[in-house]
Scaffold this motif. Sequence first.
Motif, mmCIF file in Angstrom:
data_model
loop_
_atom_site.group_PDB
_atom_site.id
_atom_site.type_symbol
_atom_site.label_atom_id
_atom_site.label_comp_id
_atom_site.label_asym_id
_atom_site.label_seq_id
_atom_site.Cartn_x
_atom_site.Cartn_y
_atom_site.Cartn_z
ATOM 1 N N MET A 180 -87.148 -21.061 15.654
ATOM 2 C CA MET A 180 -86.875 -21.965 14.529
ATOM 3 C C MET A 180 -86.979 -21.204 13.209
ATOM 4 O O MET A 180 -86.326 -21.525 12.231
ATOM 5 C CB MET A 180 -87.857 -23.137 14.516
ATOM 6 C CG MET A 180 -87.598 -24.224 15.522
ATOM 7 S SD MET A 180 -88.029 -23.761 17.194
ATOM 8 C CE MET A 180 -89.822 -23.703 17.113
ATOM 9 N N GLY A 181 -87.872 -20.208 13.182
ATOM 10 C CA GLY A 181 -87.998 -19.384 11.986
ATOM 11 C C GLY A 181 -86.743 -18.545 11.794
ATOM 12 O O GLY A 181 -85.911 -18.437 12.690
ATOM 13 N N GLY A 182 -86.639 -17.944 10.623
ATOM 14 C CA GLY A 182 -85.474 -17.101 10.348
ATOM 15 C C GLY A 182 -85.395 -16.816 8.868
ATOM 16 O O GLY A 182 -86.336 -17.081 8.113
ATOM 17 N N VAL A 183 -84.263 -16.302 8.458
ATOM 18 C CA VAL A 183 -84.108 -15.952 7.047
ATOM 19 C C VAL A 183 -84.148 -17.240 6.216
ATOM 20 O O VAL A 183 -83.491 -18.231 6.550
ATOM 21 C CB VAL A 183 -82.786 -15.188 6.824
ATOM 22 C CG1 VAL A 183 -82.613 -14.848 5.348
ATOM 23 C CG2 VAL A 183 -82.754 -13.933 7.681
ATOM 24 N N TRP A 184 -84.926 -17.215 5.154
ATOM 25 C CA TRP A 184 -85.026 -18.385 4.284
ATOM 26 C C TRP A 184 -83.688 -18.612 3.580
ATOM 27 O O TRP A 184 -83.077 -17.657 3.079
ATOM 28 C CB TRP A 184 -86.133 -18.189 3.232
ATOM 29 C CG TRP A 184 -86.359 -19.408 2.377
ATOM 30 C CD1 TRP A 184 -87.228 -20.426 2.612
ATOM 31 C CD2 TRP A 184 -85.678 -19.737 1.145
ATOM 32 N NE1 TRP A 184 -87.138 -21.368 1.627
ATOM 33 C CE2 TRP A 184 -86.193 -20.988 0.707
ATOM 34 C CE3 TRP A 184 -84.678 -19.116 0.378
ATOM 35 C CZ2 TRP A 184 -85.753 -21.608 -0.459
ATOM 36 C CZ3 TRP A 184 -84.234 -19.750 -0.780
ATOM 37 C CH2 TRP A 184 -84.783 -20.981 -1.187
ATOM 38 N N VAL A 185 -83.233 -19.849 3.584
ATOM 39 C CA VAL A 185 -82.006 -20.199 2.859
ATOM 40 C C VAL A 185 -82.225 -21.479 2.061
ATOM 41 O O VAL A 185 -83.065 -22.310 2.416
ATOM 42 C CB VAL A 185 -80.797 -20.411 3.805
ATOM 43 C CG1 VAL A 185 -80.341 -19.098 4.419
ATOM 44 C CG2 VAL A 185 -81.112 -21.428 4.895
ATOM 45 N N ASP A 186 -81.448 -21.615 1.005
ATOM 46 C CA ASP A 186 -81.501 -22.858 0.237
ATOM 47 C C ASP A 186 -80.507 -23.859 0.836
ATOM 48 O O ASP A 186 -79.925 -23.613 1.896
ATOM 49 C CB ASP A 186 -81.255 -22.585 -1.259
ATOM 50 C CG ASP A 186 -79.861 -22.012 -1.521
ATOM 51 O OD1 ASP A 186 -78.973 -22.131 -0.651
ATOM 52 O OD2 ASP A 186 -79.652 -21.453 -2.624
ATOM 53 N N TYR A 187 -80.324 -24.957 0.151
ATOM 54 C CA TYR A 187 -79.430 -26.013 0.646
ATOM 55 C C TYR A 187 -77.998 -25.510 0.832
ATOM 56 O O TYR A 187 -77.243 -26.037 1.634
ATOM 57 C CB TYR A 187 -79.482 -27.160 -0.363
ATOM 58 C CG TYR A 187 -78.837 -28.465 0.060
ATOM 59 C CD1 TYR A 187 -79.381 -29.233 1.089
ATOM 60 C CD2 TYR A 187 -77.702 -28.949 -0.600
ATOM 61 C CE1 TYR A 187 -78.807 -30.447 1.452
ATOM 62 C CE2 TYR A 187 -77.126 -30.164 -0.246
ATOM 63 C CZ TYR A 187 -77.679 -30.908 0.779
ATOM 64 O OH TYR A 187 -77.120 -32.109 1.135
ATOM 65 N N ASN A 188 -77.648 -24.452 0.083
ATOM 66 C CA ASN A 188 -76.308 -23.862 0.219
ATOM 67 C C ASN A 188 -76.222 -22.845 1.350
ATOM 68 O O ASN A 188 -75.195 -22.187 1.494
ATOM 69 C CB ASN A 188 -75.894 -23.170 -1.087
ATOM 70 C CG ASN A 188 -75.692 -24.171 -2.212
ATOM 71 O OD1 ASN A 188 -75.260 -25.294 -1.975
ATOM 72 N ND2 ASN A 188 -76.033 -23.764 -3.426
ATOM 73 N N LEU A 189 -77.296 -22.676 2.090
ATOM 74 C CA LEU A 189 -77.404 -21.655 3.148
ATOM 75 C C LEU A 189 -77.416 -20.245 2.573
ATOM 76 O O LEU A 189 -77.102 -19.269 3.252
ATOM 77 C CB LEU A 189 -76.289 -21.786 4.197
ATOM 78 C CG LEU A 189 -76.148 -23.139 4.882
ATOM 79 C CD1 LEU A 189 -75.026 -23.108 5.922
ATOM 80 C CD2 LEU A 189 -77.452 -23.567 5.552
#
Lengths: 269, 656
Positions: free
Chosen positions: B421-430
């Motif tokens: 479930m973890g991974g590179v942090w992204v904002d609402y725009n991915l």
Amino acid sequence: MSAGHDDHGTGGLDLTLHIWRQESSEAEGRFETYPLHGVSPDMSFLEMLDVLNEQLTLEGRDPVAFDHDCREGICGSCGMMINGQAHGPERETATCQLHMRRFKSGDTIFIEPFRARAFPLLKDLVVDRSAFDRIIAKGGFISVNTGSARDANSLPAAKQDADLSMDAAACIGCGACVAACPNAAAMLFVGAKVSHLGLLPQGKPERSRRVLAMVAQMDAEGFGNCGNIYECEAACPKAISVENIARLNRDYLLASATERPSSAQGEGA
Amino acid sequence: MHSTPTTASELFTRASAAKLDSKCPSGPMSERWDKHRFDLKLVNPANKRKFHALVVGTGLAGASAAASLAELGYQVSVFCIHDSPRRAHSIAAQGGINAAKNYPNDGDSIRRLFYDTVKGGDFRARESNVYRLAQVSNNIIDQCVAQGVPFAREYGGLLDNRSFGGAQVSRTFYARGQTGQQLLLGAYQALMRQVGLGRVTLHARHEMLDLVVVDGIARGIVTRDVVSGEIESYAGDAVLLCTGGYGNVFYLSTNAKKSNVTAAWRAHKRGALFANPCFTQIHPTCIPVSGSHQSKLTLMSESLRNDGRVWVPKNKGDKRSPDSIPDGERDYYLERRYPSFGNLVPRDIASRAAKQMVDDGRGVGGNGMSVFLDFRDAIKRDGESKIRERYGNLFQMYERITDEDPYRVPMRMYPAVHYTMGGVWVDYNLESTVPGLFVLGEANFSDHGANRLGASALMQGLADGYFVIPYTIGAHFASRKLGKVTTEHEAFREAEGAVRARVKKLLATDGRRTVDQFHRQLGLLMWDHCGMGRSEKGLTHALGQIRSLRDEFHQDVRVLGENESVNMSLENAGRVADFFELAELMVIDALHRRESCGGHFREEYQTEEGEARRDDENFCYVAAWEHAQAGGAPRWSLHTEPLSFEEVKLTQRSYK
């Protein structure tokens, strides 16, 4: 470890492997012989090759290159001729799902790459199957841009058609059909895609164009023609039926007779 | 050698920089995505062809994104490590894809799918993202059917649904036990159509080994051609990472052998924050390990829990064959403990319960390391042919591997690492914290919180690729100044040099142990201490061990052959080197999160009934880690993104 199968003895299988080694497409290839001891019958065929490769690496010898990935028979990466059979002796089984319990101690196993003019060899057991991608790129799709679809249930499809379509769509693109065919024909692969899409109502509008374009590319790649030997179906890990080749021929004939030549290529969008 | 840290402050630092901006829109939840789409800047059709997107990975997220962007008129280059884009590991997903169509008329809705996903994720996902996911879920089904995905149908010709864990409605669309394959072929065919039209350039057998950042914006990648060994640079205006998860850090997992963290990790080391790395999903129904030769584990679809009943003997050490254990002496423990969801509890709960049974001495099979999944009652009720129709290929796969016939003998199952479930942090725009670097599908962290529900990975991969990125990438192109950058730029030279140096070093080490030997050892450490049960003591121990093993790896690994040809051990060695660094961060993340939530079970934090106990007071946030190098060893600083729950009330999860 609890291997669980004592009938093969606790020491496992002792095998003699003859493996095709070839540094590159230009280099000359040869069989090399590797004895391998204590192979657990619970291993998959690829795990057996892993064991060999670990051994070779520790001895300072170049490990055997082979394609593989999911190891559960669905990605289609793996594939080799095992004692002359594509994916080996077990029906409906990709190499990664073939287990060593199919062999017995003392066996000699010949392992070769898939051989076909359209599948150039890259190294050892690794071949280039990108011809399949180019065939799909010519017509193995339904032209629908993202966002333009209507509600999924607005287009019913008869269950028997959907089931037949799914049977054909199960193809994993491994190339065993080509490797098994004396003519190195790709007609089971192409027939499966033509059937998968053509049997569904949404695939009908492009049915003629699709089959003409895919067959043209298939020929251009250097695949042979079907000789009705049916080795392809026997070797197919997903048991794709040769019925799909019949459908391919029927569709092709019909399309050749009715299609205007210009619409065989052109824009998909 | 490394000393073992004892306090949190020695493990990491807390970032003082401004908090992460998730860019989530405000306003009523159901209108946020619409509002956001309207607010996003557009790129006019004639200008689209001026922008070039580099898409790395061709699974559901990558293939769908690449096809959709090319259809819009952007220039697209796509890269995959396989010989064909169709081989990406999405292909192996079996069970199905969720959508809120409510075709069965059983009470489903966008809101309910949203609610189930937030709750299933144990309240560690962003509400706005999850709501959008539920909204576009229906478009995905429409799109896939139009592409010719042969979903299962009823006799009337309409689509069939089945149930999955964590839901009380039937919302899962499926294509036998090969749903991932069929969805991926749909996306792959859409992609190949664009390749055929000349709008996408395909680079198969190319592995991304670095990200190139120019003036703070992601502008390219460095790849290695895994056939020729050539190190190449590609420049563009945006980079999309669609490279999947990192479950293979455990060595044994249900992931394909080539699945790896390298692309994401390289991006992390170039500035992209990595979020919730310790949130891993251990899937409850996998075929148990059979021996030390095992190279991977095989999952049996969660859909089997629709009809299969999970049980162990009531008495410890009961070694009788299952058919001679009468019903009264069987413990159908999921049905007993969770009567309202029964065998269809979420994955984290089912896995933990299986572990508890095995730890309690009631496990079955030769080494007592499994539980039964029994179809006896379903076969009696529906007949063998019906069961064969539903699960035939899965039963066949089970028999291939175990040599046991599940129509006669119950399957034996044990949990295995399956998804991250973890991974590179992204904002609402991915978009990651590196502008211009977008991360889609399993490679990002965004939608599943601390536990993913079954049949939601396919949904998210396709949502990101088909229906989110085509809108949000436009804002990047339209609102940022993107000057012309070529691969002649200094940043490319530097990244290529770094890649070459890493490859050279691996080949020159000439040690005594194989890459796999190290990988197995690392995996075992992670499984024992950062797997289904985690504790301060175990994690701290693992941290020291990982660090020493990593040092040994760099001094003693043996990679034979050369760079300039197919070299599987070289490819592997690079991936394992990155897994070592990731493993350390996972352990640090697990140590710092002093609560249990979803798949992250800290043994110190559980309820009296052995369920996960969250600490919303202190940990209701996304942990996003920033990488910094400190004298050869990696160091991290922690950024937090607080999570607020406006729609779904924060409660202790209950499936009872």
